[in-house]
Design an enzyme around this catalytic site. Structure first.
Site, PDB file in Angstrom:
ATOM      1  N   ASP A  25      28.033 -24.312  57.981  1.00 40.42           N
ATOM      2  CA  ASP A  25      27.417 -23.337  57.078  1.00 40.42           C
ATOM      3  C   ASP A  25      26.049 -23.839  56.625  1.00 40.42           C
ATOM      4  O   ASP A  25      25.944 -24.843  55.934  1.00 40.42           O
ATOM      5  CB  ASP A  25      28.323 -23.130  55.855  1.00 40.42           C
ATOM      6  CG  ASP A  25      27.757 -22.082  54.904  1.00 40.42           C
ATOM      7  OD1 ASP A  25      28.251 -20.944  54.943  1.00 40.42           O
ATOM      8  OD2 ASP A  25      26.835 -22.413  54.127  1.00 40.42           O
TER       9      ASP A  25
ATOM     10  N   TYR B 150      17.832 -23.857  53.115  1.00 35.04           N
ATOM     11  CA  TYR B 150      18.188 -25.283  53.103  1.00 35.04           C
ATOM     12  C   TYR B 150      17.164 -26.119  53.891  1.00 35.04           C
ATOM     13  O   TYR B 150      17.147 -27.343  53.767  1.00 35.04           O
ATOM     14  CB  TYR B 150      19.570 -25.536  53.716  1.00 35.04           C
ATOM     15  CG  TYR B 150      20.739 -24.850  53.041  1.00 35.04           C
ATOM     16  CD1 TYR B 150      20.610 -24.191  51.828  1.00 35.04           C
ATOM     17  CD2 TYR B 150      21.998 -24.881  53.632  1.00 35.04           C
ATOM     18  CE1 TYR B 150      21.694 -23.563  51.238  1.00 35.04           C
ATOM     19  CE2 TYR B 150      23.091 -24.258  53.044  1.00 35.04           C
ATOM     20  CZ  TYR B 150      22.932 -23.595  51.853  1.00 35.04           C
ATOM     21  OH  TYR B 150      24.010 -22.979  51.284  1.00 35.04           O
TER      22      TYR B 150
ATOM     23  N   LYS C  21      21.853 -17.871  56.317  1.00 33.12           N
ATOM     24  CA  LYS C  21      21.655 -16.920  55.220  1.00 33.12           C
ATOM     25  C   LYS C  21      20.187 -16.505  55.099  1.00 33.12           C
ATOM     26  O   LYS C  21      19.286 -17.321  55.336  1.00 33.12           O
ATOM     27  CB  LYS C  21      22.106 -17.549  53.885  1.00 33.12           C
ATOM     28  CG  LYS C  21      23.463 -18.208  53.967  1.00 33.12           C
ATOM     29  CD  LYS C  21      23.994 -18.712  52.640  1.00 33.12           C
ATOM     30  CE  LYS C  21      25.257 -19.535  52.870  1.00 33.12           C
ATOM     31  NZ  LYS C  21      25.007 -20.962  53.151  1.00 33.12           N
TER      32      LYS C  21
ATOM     33  N   HIS D 175      21.605 -14.128  50.764  1.00 32.83           N
ATOM     34  CA  HIS D 175      21.854 -15.324  49.950  1.00 32.83           C
ATOM     35  C   HIS D 175      22.130 -15.010  48.477  1.00 32.83           C
ATOM     36  O   HIS D 175      22.994 -15.632  47.849  1.00 32.83           O
ATOM     37  CB  HIS D 175      20.668 -16.291  50.087  1.00 32.83           C
ATOM     38  CG  HIS D 175      21.044 -17.730  49.948  1.00 32.83           C
ATOM     39  ND1 HIS D 175      20.490 -18.736  50.715  1.00 32.83           N
ATOM     40  CD2 HIS D 175      21.932 -18.340  49.142  1.00 32.83           C
ATOM     41  CE1 HIS D 175      21.020 -19.896  50.361  1.00 32.83           C
ATOM     42  NE2 HIS D 175      21.906 -19.676  49.412  1.00 32.83           N
TER      43      HIS D 175
ATOM     44  N   LEU E 285      33.634 -28.548  45.725  1.00 28.48           N
ATOM     45  CA  LEU E 285      34.053 -29.778  45.042  1.00 28.48           C
ATOM     46  C   LEU E 285      33.365 -29.904  43.695  1.00 28.48           C
ATOM     47  O   LEU E 285      33.479 -30.920  43.022  1.00 28.48           O
ATOM     48  CB  LEU E 285      33.718 -31.006  45.911  1.00 28.48           C
ATOM     49  CG  LEU E 285      34.290 -31.007  47.329  1.00 28.48           C
ATOM     50  CD1 LEU E 285      33.816 -32.250  48.099  1.00 28.48           C
ATOM     51  CD2 LEU E 285      35.811 -30.947  47.301  1.00 28.48           C
TER      52      LEU E 285
ATOM     53  N   ILE F 202      33.859 -24.837  52.326  1.00 28.86           N
ATOM     54  CA  ILE F 202      32.823 -25.521  53.114  1.00 28.86           C
ATOM     55  C   ILE F 202      32.288 -26.747  52.360  1.00 28.86           C
ATOM     56  O   ILE F 202      31.113 -26.790  51.975  1.00 28.86           O
ATOM     57  CB  ILE F 202      31.675 -24.534  53.460  1.00 28.86           C
ATOM     58  CG1 ILE F 202      31.294 -23.694  52.220  1.00 28.86           C
ATOM     59  CG2 ILE F 202      32.054 -23.625  54.617  1.00 28.86           C
ATOM     60  CD1 ILE F 202      30.008 -22.902  52.379  1.00 28.86           C
TER      61      ILE F 202
ATOM     62  N   LYS G 114      30.512 -30.071  51.365  1.00 29.36           N
ATOM     63  CA  LYS G 114      29.321 -30.724  51.915  1.00 29.36           C
ATOM     64  C   LYS G 114      29.466 -32.229  51.812  1.00 29.36           C
ATOM     65  O   LYS G 114      29.871 -32.756  50.769  1.00 29.36           O
ATOM     66  CB  LYS G 114      28.087 -30.271  51.130  1.00 29.36           C
ATOM     67  CG  LYS G 114      26.790 -30.970  51.526  1.00 29.36           C
ATOM     68  CD  LYS G 114      26.403 -32.106  50.591  1.00 29.36           C
ATOM     69  CE  LYS G 114      25.136 -32.825  51.059  1.00 29.36           C
ATOM     70  NZ  LYS G 114      24.803 -33.983  50.206  1.00 29.36           N
ATOM     71  N   SER G 115      29.124 -32.928  52.877  1.00 23.83           N
ATOM     72  CA  SER G 115      28.875 -34.362  52.772  1.00 23.83           C
ATOM     73  C   SER G 115      27.984 -34.780  53.920  1.00 23.83           C
ATOM     74  O   SER G 115      28.014 -34.176  54.993  1.00 23.83           O
ATOM     75  CB  SER G 115      30.170 -35.187  52.797  1.00 23.83           C
ATOM     76  OG  SER G 115      29.826 -36.562  52.676  1.00 23.83           O
ATOM     77  N   VAL G 116      27.189 -35.821  53.688  1.00 26.29           N
ATOM     78  CA  VAL G 116      26.380 -36.382  54.771  1.00 26.29           C
ATOM     79  C   VAL G 116      26.959 -37.733  55.204  1.00 26.29           C
ATOM     80  O   VAL G 116      26.349 -38.438  55.989  1.00 26.29           O
ATOM     81  CB  VAL G 116      24.898 -36.539  54.367  1.00 26.29           C
ATOM     82  CG1 VAL G 116      24.258 -35.166  54.194  1.00 26.29           C
ATOM     83  CG2 VAL G 116      24.749 -37.366  53.098  1.00 26.29           C
TER      84      VAL G 116
ATOM     85  N   ARG H 175      33.524 -39.368  54.583  1.00 23.64           N
ATOM     86  CA  ARG H 175      33.913 -38.237  53.721  1.00 23.64           C
ATOM     87  C   ARG H 175      34.132 -36.973  54.542  1.00 23.64           C
ATOM     88  O   ARG H 175      35.043 -36.190  54.249  1.00 23.64           O
ATOM     89  CB  ARG H 175      32.847 -37.995  52.658  1.00 23.64           C
ATOM     90  CG  ARG H 175      32.833 -39.079  51.606  1.00 23.64           C
ATOM     91  CD  ARG H 175      31.719 -38.832  50.614  1.00 23.64           C
ATOM     92  NE  ARG H 175      31.777 -39.761  49.501  1.00 23.64           N
ATOM     93  CZ  ARG H 175      30.852 -39.817  48.551  1.00 23.64           C
ATOM     94  NH1 ARG H 175      29.803 -39.006  48.598  1.00 23.64           N
ATOM     95  NH2 ARG H 175      30.963 -40.679  47.568  1.00 23.64           N
TER      96      ARG H 175
ATOM     97  N   ASN I  47      37.555 -35.036  54.474  1.00 24.99           N
ATOM     98  CA  ASN I  47      37.640 -33.665  53.958  1.00 24.99           C
ATOM     99  C   ASN I  47      38.367 -32.702  54.891  1.00 24.99           C
ATOM    100  O   ASN I  47      38.780 -31.624  54.467  1.00 24.99           O
ATOM    101  CB  ASN I  47      36.233 -33.134  53.648  1.00 24.99           C
ATOM    102  CG  ASN I  47      35.599 -33.865  52.478  1.00 24.99           C
ATOM    103  OD1 ASN I  47      36.259 -34.629  51.770  1.00 24.99           O
ATOM    104  ND2 ASN I  47      34.303 -33.660  52.272  1.00 24.99           N
TER     105      ASN I  47
HETATM  106  P1  A2P Z   1      27.633 -36.748  49.803  1.00 26.84           P
HETATM  107  O1  A2P Z   1      26.952 -35.735  50.671  1.00 26.84           O
HETATM  108  O2  A2P Z   1      26.709 -37.834  49.347  1.00 26.84           O
HETATM  109  O3  A2P Z   1      28.913 -37.268  50.429  1.00 26.84           O
HETATM  110  P2  A2P Z   1      30.041 -29.474  47.246  1.00 26.84           P
HETATM  111  O4  A2P Z   1      30.958 -29.123  46.121  1.00 26.84           O
HETATM  112  O5  A2P Z   1      28.773 -28.708  47.241  1.00 26.84           O
HETATM  113  O6  A2P Z   1      30.713 -29.470  48.573  1.00 26.84           O
HETATM  114  O7  A2P Z   1      29.524 -30.951  46.903  1.00 26.84           O
HETATM  115  C1  A2P Z   1      30.034 -32.027  47.456  1.00 26.84           C
HETATM  116  C2  A2P Z   1      29.472 -33.235  46.710  1.00 26.84           C
HETATM  117  O8  A2P Z   1      30.494 -34.198  46.670  1.00 26.84           O
HETATM  118  C3  A2P Z   1      28.319 -33.862  47.431  1.00 26.84           C
HETATM  119  O9  A2P Z   1      27.463 -34.443  46.466  1.00 26.84           O
HETATM  120  C4  A2P Z   1      28.949 -34.929  48.317  1.00 26.84           C
HETATM  121  O10 A2P Z   1      28.072 -36.038  48.414  1.00 26.84           O
HETATM  122  C5  A2P Z   1      30.201 -35.291  47.545  1.00 26.84           C
HETATM  123  N1  A2P Z   1      31.397 -35.439  48.404  1.00 26.84           N
HETATM  124  C6  A2P Z   1      31.726 -34.756  49.507  1.00 26.84           C
HETATM  125  N2  A2P Z   1      32.918 -35.136  49.994  1.00 26.84           N
HETATM  126  C7  A2P Z   1      33.358 -36.113  49.166  1.00 26.84           C
HETATM  127  C8  A2P Z   1      34.521 -36.908  49.134  1.00 26.84           C
HETATM  128  N3  A2P Z   1      35.479 -36.784  50.052  1.00 26.84           N
HETATM  129  N4  A2P Z   1      34.637 -37.806  48.127  1.00 26.84           N
HETATM  130  C9  A2P Z   1      33.680 -37.949  47.171  1.00 26.84           C
HETATM  131  N5  A2P Z   1      32.553 -37.207  47.167  1.00 26.84           N
HETATM  132  C10 A2P Z   1      32.385 -36.301  48.137  1.00 26.84           C
END
Ligand code: A2P
Length: 294
Positions: A49, A54, A79, A112, A194, A244, A246-248, A252, A256
């Site tokens: 997504d 972005y 979007k 959006h 999250l 959806i 997000k993590s980079v 994680r 997830n």
């Molecule tokens: P990061 O990208 O540094 O891992 P959202 O609610 O928009 O999906 O936001 C997710 C936020 O939580 C991001 O800041 C992400 O940071 C962090 N995050 C994603 N997955 C995890 C995880 N499994 N444990 C802790 N933090 C997470």
């Protein structure tokens, strides 16, 4: 992780969407390429997504291309940014998004934000319908639509959004939007599932994200041997929401999607329901006019 474990939801136009995908808001373009490739090639994701706003559609496209996963096996959403609302601007913006993604179609194209001009919104929706008719978006939908915005499209007649993607998490379960969407066969997708990427929140009345350190969620996680993030993702899935996170970070992203070997009990769900305090991390749609055309 086997891809087959992620359930799909059938949208109101007959297409299917994997219920869990990777969000990439606030990921840099190069960072996005790497994490999209990892998510697809190694972690078993089949749903990405992104959004024009972005600034990482090109990274998403490169990640898809280098993942080795066939295009037709991946569900890609992008979007339309606020500045491009209106009939002709929306058509042009869609072409630009496809170019950046390096794709000849997207699976889902979303408006959006609704903004505050329903006449322009209707012209924008006309453009999305035209794009859908051309087959270059398999489904079209909206984001951040409150029930009254959905009603504008219902009153118009014609096609309805396949999805409404809104800020939604245990602090903000969005029951009114979910009820309106269900009435019209519109699936609901959770953004900031999250609790968001921004420690301090970014909307006018937003508050910091405390979900990931919430003691109730922590103790539920401990009972299941799962992290707080996994508990929250499970909550979305068991509420029939599309989610959806997000993590980079690879670990994680892998964590997830590792959420199909446990189930929240009715007691767990009742405890999580108590976290509803109506707080949001982003803008309320009525306050969002960023970039809107004159
Ligand atoms: P990061 O990208 O540094 O891992 P959202 O609610 O928009 O999906 O936001 C997710 C936020 O939580 C991001 O800041 C992400 O940071 C962090 N995050 C994603 N997955 C995890 C995880 N499994 N444990 C802790 N933090 C997470």
């Amino acid at each position: 992780m086997s891809t087959q474990q992620v359930p799909t939801i059938t949208l109101n136009n007959g297409t299917t969407i994997p219920q869990l995908g990777l969000g990439v808001w606030q990921a840099e373009d190069d960072e996005t390429e790497a994490i999209v490739r990892y998510a697809l090639a190694d972690a078993g994701y089949r749903h990405i997504d992104t959004a024009a706003a972005y600034g990482n559609e090109a990274g998403v496209g490169r990640g898809i291309a280098s993942s080795g996963v066939p295009r037709e096996d991946i569900f890609v959403t992008t979007k339309l940014w606020n500045a491009d609302q209106g009939f002709d601007p929306a058509l042009r913006a869609f072409d630009t998004s496809l170019d950046k993604l390096g794709l000849d179609y997207v699976d889902l194209y979303l408006i959006h934000w609704p903004l505050q001009n329903n006449e322009r919104l209707l012209r924008t929706w006309d453009a999305l319908e035209k794009i859908a008719e051309s087959g270059r978006a398999k489904a079209i939908g909206v984001c951040n639509f409150e029930p009254q915005h959905l009603q504008v499209l219902v009153d118009r007649g014609g096609s309805l959004p396949a999805v409404d993607q809104v800020e939604l998490h245990p602090n903000l379960p969005q029951q009114a939007i979910r009820a309106a969407a269900a009435e019209h066969g519109i699936a609901v997708e959770s953004w900031s599932p999250l609790g968001g990427t921004s420690g301090s929140g970014w909307g006018r009345h937003s508050k910091p994200n405390t979900l990931l350190t919430d003691p109730v969620l922590q103790s539920i996680g401990e009972r299941h041997g799962k992290s707080v993030a996994q508990v929250i993702i499970r909550w979305h899935l068991q509420n029939a929401l599309i989610v959806i996170p997000k993590s980079v970070h690879e670990e994680r992203v892998a964590q997830n999607i590792d959420v199909f070997d446990f189930e929240l009990s009715a007691t767990d769900l009742a405890e999580i329901a108590k976290l509803d305090d109506g707080s949001r991390v982003g803008f309320h749609p009525d306050e969002m006019n960023l970039g809107a055309p004159e």
